[in-house]
Design a protein around this motif. Sequence first.
Motif, PDB file in Angstrom:
ATOM      1  N   ASN A  33       5.917 -27.693  25.989  1.00 48.53           N
ATOM      2  CA  ASN A  33       6.215 -28.324  24.697  1.00 48.53           C
ATOM      3  C   ASN A  33       5.098 -28.156  23.667  1.00 48.53           C
ATOM      4  N   PHE A  34       4.115 -27.320  23.968  1.00 50.31           N
ATOM      5  CA  PHE A  34       3.049 -27.108  22.992  1.00 50.31           C
ATOM      6  C   PHE A  34       3.526 -26.176  21.884  1.00 50.31           C
ATOM      7  N   LYS A  35       3.194 -26.520  20.636  1.00 46.50           N
ATOM      8  CA  LYS A  35       3.504 -25.658  19.495  1.00 46.50           C
ATOM      9  C   LYS A  35       2.484 -25.921  18.397  1.00 46.50           C
ATOM     10  N   LEU A  36       2.028 -24.841  17.765  1.00 43.18           N
ATOM     11  CA  LEU A  36       1.131 -24.969  16.626  1.00 43.18           C
ATOM     12  C   LEU A  36       1.494 -23.914  15.596  1.00 43.18           C
ATOM     13  N   ASP A  37       1.737 -24.345  14.369  1.00 45.81           N
ATOM     14  CA  ASP A  37       1.995 -23.408  13.277  1.00 45.81           C
ATOM     15  C   ASP A  37       0.668 -22.911  12.713  1.00 45.81           C
ATOM     16  N   PHE A  38       0.602 -21.618  12.404  1.00 50.66           N
ATOM     17  CA  PHE A  38      -0.608 -21.018  11.866  1.00 50.66           C
ATOM     18  C   PHE A  38      -0.516 -20.908  10.342  1.00 50.66           C
ATOM     19  N   THR A  39      -1.668 -21.013   9.689  1.00 52.03           N
ATOM     20  CA  THR A  39      -1.729 -20.766   8.251  1.00 52.03           C
ATOM     21  C   THR A  39      -2.071 -19.309   7.959  1.00 52.03           C
ATOM     22  N   PHE A  40      -2.528 -18.567   8.988  1.00 47.23           N
ATOM     23  CA  PHE A  40      -2.788 -17.137   8.837  1.00 47.23           C
ATOM     24  C   PHE A  40      -2.730 -16.486  10.213  1.00 47.23           C
ATOM     25  N   PRO A  41      -2.321 -15.221  10.285  1.00 47.38           N
ATOM     26  CA  PRO A  41      -2.307 -14.513  11.570  1.00 47.38           C
ATOM     27  C   PRO A  41      -3.715 -14.428  12.138  1.00 47.38           C
ATOM     28  N   PHE A  51       1.672 -18.982  26.914  1.00 42.14           N
ATOM     29  CA  PHE A  51       2.037 -19.105  25.506  1.00 42.14           C
ATOM     30  C   PHE A  51       2.650 -17.809  24.978  1.00 42.14           C
ATOM     31  N   ASN A  52       3.628 -17.949  24.109  1.00 45.60           N
ATOM     32  CA  ASN A  52       4.092 -16.855  23.264  1.00 45.60           C
ATOM     33  C   ASN A  52       3.364 -16.958  21.928  1.00 45.60           C
ATOM     34  N   TRP A  53       2.896 -15.801  21.445  1.00 44.85           N
ATOM     35  CA  TRP A  53       2.022 -15.773  20.266  1.00 44.85           C
ATOM     36  C   TRP A  53       2.700 -14.964  19.175  1.00 44.85           C
ATOM     37  N   ALA A  54       2.779 -15.532  17.989  1.00 45.05           N
ATOM     38  CA  ALA A  54       3.380 -14.849  16.843  1.00 45.05           C
ATOM     39  C   ALA A  54       2.424 -14.960  15.655  1.00 45.05           C
ATOM     40  N   PRO A  55       2.647 -14.188  14.571  1.00 47.36           N
ATOM     41  CA  PRO A  55       1.745 -14.269  13.416  1.00 47.36           C
ATOM     42  C   PRO A  55       1.689 -15.656  12.784  1.00 47.36           C
ATOM     43  N   ASP A  56       2.792 -16.421  12.890  1.00 46.59           N
ATOM     44  CA  ASP A  56       2.850 -17.706  12.197  1.00 46.59           C
ATOM     45  C   ASP A  56       2.813 -18.917  13.122  1.00 46.59           C
ATOM     46  N   LYS A  57       2.766 -18.704  14.446  1.00 39.27           N
ATOM     47  CA  LYS A  57       2.767 -19.854  15.353  1.00 39.27           C
ATOM     48  C   LYS A  57       2.459 -19.416  16.785  1.00 39.27           C
ATOM     49  N   ALA A  81      -0.730  -1.323  17.829  1.00 39.37           N
ATOM     50  CA  ALA A  81      -0.943  -0.905  16.435  1.00 39.37           C
ATOM     51  C   ALA A  81      -2.039  -1.687  15.736  1.00 39.37           C
ATOM     52  N   ASP A  82      -2.086  -3.008  15.956  1.00 41.39           N
ATOM     53  CA  ASP A  82      -3.039  -3.838  15.210  1.00 41.39           C
ATOM     54  C   ASP A  82      -3.724  -4.903  16.071  1.00 41.39           C
ATOM     55  N   PHE A  83      -3.471  -4.887  17.378  1.00 36.82           N
ATOM     56  CA  PHE A  83      -4.060  -5.823  18.336  1.00 36.82           C
ATOM     57  C   PHE A  83      -3.569  -7.257  18.128  1.00 36.82           C
ATOM     58  N   ALA A  84      -2.442  -7.426  17.454  1.00 33.56           N
ATOM     59  CA  ALA A  84      -1.876  -8.759  17.272  1.00 33.56           C
ATOM     60  C   ALA A  84      -1.408  -9.317  18.614  1.00 33.56           C
ATOM     61  N   PHE A 124     -18.229 -15.471   2.528  1.00 36.46           N
ATOM     62  CA  PHE A 124     -17.195 -14.484   2.804  1.00 36.46           C
ATOM     63  C   PHE A 124     -17.244 -13.317   1.828  1.00 36.46           C
ATOM     64  N   ALA A 125     -17.759 -13.545   0.620  1.00 40.26           N
ATOM     65  CA  ALA A 125     -17.864 -12.455  -0.350  1.00 40.26           C
ATOM     66  C   ALA A 125     -18.826 -11.388   0.135  1.00 40.26           C
ATOM     67  N   GLN A 126     -19.735 -11.737   1.046  1.00 42.15           N
ATOM     68  CA  GLN A 126     -20.723 -10.804   1.572  1.00 42.15           C
ATOM     69  C   GLN A 126     -20.339 -10.271   2.942  1.00 42.15           C
ATOM     70  N   THR A 127     -19.132 -10.558   3.365  1.00 39.11           N
ATOM     71  CA  THR A 127     -18.716 -10.287   4.734  1.00 39.11           C
ATOM     72  C   THR A 127     -17.440  -9.454   4.768  1.00 39.11           C
ATOM     73  N   ASP A 128     -17.343  -8.552   5.745  1.00 37.51           N
ATOM     74  CA  ASP A 128     -16.104  -7.816   5.979  1.00 37.51           C
ATOM     75  C   ASP A 128     -15.147  -8.719   6.749  1.00 37.51           C
ATOM     76  N   THR A 129     -14.054  -9.091   6.113  1.00 38.56           N
ATOM     77  CA  THR A 129     -13.079  -9.969   6.757  1.00 38.56           C
ATOM     78  C   THR A 129     -12.056  -9.120   7.504  1.00 38.56           C
ATOM     79  N   ILE A 130     -11.879  -9.418   8.787  1.00 39.34           N
ATOM     80  CA  ILE A 130     -10.921  -8.683   9.617  1.00 39.34           C
ATOM     81  C   ILE A 130      -9.579  -9.393   9.551  1.00 39.34           C
ATOM     82  N   ARG A 131      -8.638  -8.802   8.840  1.00 42.09           N
ATOM     83  CA  ARG A 131      -7.280  -9.345   8.774  1.00 42.09           C
ATOM     84  C   ARG A 131      -6.353  -8.396   9.520  1.00 42.09           C
ATOM     85  N   ILE A 132      -5.447  -8.972  10.299  1.00 45.01           N
ATOM     86  CA  ILE A 132      -4.564  -8.148  11.119  1.00 45.01           C
ATOM     87  C   ILE A 132      -3.756  -7.175  10.265  1.00 45.01           C
ATOM     88  N   LYS A 133      -3.269  -7.639   9.119  1.00 45.08           N
ATOM     89  CA  LYS A 133      -2.420  -6.794   8.280  1.00 45.08           C
ATOM     90  C   LYS A 133      -3.160  -5.575   7.737  1.00 45.08           C
TER      91      LYS A 133
END
Length: 270
Positions: free
Chosen positions: A148-156, A128-134, A110-113, A28-37
């Motif tokens: 009844n499906f739900k999954l919490d995210f560790t990152f957007p 599904f409804n999609w949010a940054p954290d779940k 704005a950010d394709f979230a 990852f140090a050699q890679t451009d990481t795409i973060r939504i924020k």
Amino acid sequence: MKTEHLAEKIVAVSISLLLLLSHTPKVFAQTDTIRIKDKRLLTSTLKPGLRQYLVYFQNTKDSHSLKFWLWLRDINFETRNGEKVLTVTQHWYGNDSSSYRSVYSINKVADFAPLYHSETIGKKTKAFNWAPDKITSVDTVANNEAKNFKLDFTFPNLNWNLDIETFEMLPLAEGKNFAIPFYEARIPAPLYVLYKVTGSEVISTLDGNKVDCWKLYNESDYNGRHFTETYWISKKNHEFLKEEDAFGGGYRYKIKMMGAATNLLPRFAK
């Protein structure tokens, strides 16, 4: 369509497992990481309108047949609750009704979230409804198979089903690598998928024009099988024109049709 859908799942799962096992901080140090924020996607390059693609499979052990699909992706910009969003509507058509499926997604401009995603195969719909954290199932969709499906995210993360649109917004350049936080609804967890710009190539489009493209590449190994994906994105217009995938003695190709291709949707009986 079942073959097409299975192939996508095989590639997606194999990439997921590879990345979970093999990525290290050094990579990852050699890679451009795409973060939504960070808003690094070039959202202004994504244009509204209908895109049509010819999708076909080649089994190298069968020299007398191919499998074909027509893939439609329609992008529209709207304002909902005071926020600018874009919608992507997909239709897959094969040689019989069992091949058909439809997909509908909503993302922030704005950010394709991702905000919403649904997929219908046959008579079964998952929404599904999609949010940054779940991500959660949509209660208001009748007979939602993902109830009844739900999954919490560790990152957007970004919607893996919209990888083509994501690739068209990448700041592609010679020698660049991108780690993209993708998630496909109902897989175990989101993860960063590695794509590499391996060079460029001038290709001919269906109208005879020569277009200089970046080649974006991804590969993985799973259960002793090697998988590769190559995408051709035009340098000038950030336009996805071609894809070639290889897996298990077979190939999948996607070719963008010319703008003159007839829009079939209005001609279907209501």
